[in-house]
Design an enzyme around this catalytic site. Structure first.
Site, PDB file in Angstrom:
ATOM      1  N   SER A 145       0.388  18.328  25.441  1.00 13.18           N
ATOM      2  CA  SER A 145       0.237  17.057  24.737  1.00 13.18           C
ATOM      3  C   SER A 145       0.415  15.938  25.751  1.00 13.18           C
ATOM      4  O   SER A 145       1.045  16.124  26.794  1.00 13.18           O
ATOM      5  CB  SER A 145       1.305  16.934  23.643  1.00 13.18           C
ATOM      6  OG  SER A 145       1.379  15.619  23.131  1.00 13.18           O
ATOM      7  N   TYR A 158      10.131  17.176  21.041  1.00 11.07           N
ATOM      8  CA  TYR A 158       8.726  17.538  21.198  1.00 11.07           C
ATOM      9  C   TYR A 158       8.272  17.314  22.636  1.00 11.07           C
ATOM     10  O   TYR A 158       7.630  18.179  23.249  1.00 11.07           O
ATOM     11  CB  TYR A 158       7.882  16.706  20.233  1.00 11.07           C
ATOM     12  CG  TYR A 158       6.421  17.074  20.215  1.00 11.07           C
ATOM     13  CD1 TYR A 158       5.976  18.202  19.527  1.00 11.07           C
ATOM     14  CD2 TYR A 158       5.470  16.289  20.870  1.00 11.07           C
ATOM     15  CE1 TYR A 158       4.633  18.531  19.497  1.00 11.07           C
ATOM     16  CE2 TYR A 158       4.132  16.615  20.849  1.00 11.07           C
ATOM     17  CZ  TYR A 158       3.715  17.737  20.159  1.00 11.07           C
ATOM     18  OH  TYR A 158       2.379  18.075  20.141  1.00 11.07           O
TER      19      TYR A 158
END
Length: 271
Positions: A145, A158
């Site tokens: 990501s 995350y």
């Protein structure tokens, strides 16, 4: 170049937004797919809908697997080995998200996230890479990501998982390149997938309004660029304009990224 025609590709998280696009586009490319997700019934339903529209390629198997622990990863590996078809490409796509201040998220939730987002790709790579080295052929793809390059408030856990996956991908690349095994890491910005509806906790959740619609990317476009990166054997793929711009800013103008993060944080609070 990595050839997708007739390539045997294992995709984890195949029921999700990116997983469905990977399935659709790789079938269109003529690939042979082994698909896995935690709920086999949902997986088969979504695959059937795709195959009603796409008549090329082949789905070799749909496998149920809970990849959040060692046993689940090993079970998947043995299920795939039982098919007696060597894997050409492993796409570690399965992932989960959380949003909230670090100390306000229950420990079991963020530990689960770390297992799925980071430990699972590491475990599956450790299981499948020896076979690829033996065959002197293979490709590991890790869906990271943009949060693996810069972290915003509410996404500490995350981002930690995605920073870790980025580092693992770079190290793995240098360890297996002499055996004709390729590695690709992908860093998309926020895309229109179910991860946008991830669990939210605590103080930050009370003011969270989500990203402006114009900033959210189309998963079909993101996976199209991802697949092109795989074909070209790119180590790092930034599959949308925002990801490409922000990672360059993070590398060369980090203070500007801090300013952008603050602006994004205010935007997510006020809509």
């Amino acid at each position: 170049m990595t050839n997708l025609q007739k390539a045997v590709i294992l995709i984890t998280g195949a029921s999700g937004g990116f997983g469905q696009e990977l399935t659709r586009q790789l079938l269109e490319a003529g690939s042979r797919l082994i698909l896995t997700d935690i709920n086999e019934a949902v997986l088969r339903q979504r695959v059937a809908a795709i195959q009603n529209e796409v008549k090329t390629g082949e789905v070799l198997a749909c496998l149920a697997s809970d990849l959040a622990d060692v046993q689940g990863c090993e079970t998947l590996y043995h299920q795939v080995k039982a098919l007696d078809i060597p894997i050409d490409i492993l796409i570690n796509n399965a992932g989960v998200g959380l949003f909230g201040r670090m100390d306000e998220i229950p420990r079991q939730r963020w530990e689960y996230l770390m297992q799925v987002n980071l430990m699972t790709p590491m475990r599956l790579s450790a299981l499948f890479v020896p076979d690829m080295i033996e065959h002197q052929k293979g490709h590991i793809v890790n869906i990271s990501s943009l949060a693996g390059w810069c972290a915003i408030a509410g996404m500490a856990h995350y981002s930690a998982s995605k920073f870790g996956l980025r580092g693992f991908s770079e190290g793995l690349f240098n360890e297996v390149k002499d055996y004709n095994v390729k590695v690709t890491a992908v860093y998309p910005f926020f895309s229109r997938t179910p991860i946008l509806q991830s669990e939210r906790f605590g103080t930050l959740a009370k003011t969270y309004q989500g990203l402006p619609e114009h900033m959210i990317t189309d998963p079909a476009d993101v996976m199209r660029a991802t697949i092109q990166g795989i074909v070209k054997n790119q180590l790092h793929v930034f599959p949308d304009p925002t990801a490409n711009r922000l990672h360059l800013l993070q590398r060369y103008f980090p203070q500007l990224v801090y300013w952008i993060n603050n602006r994004m944080g205010r935007s997510m609070k006020h809509g």
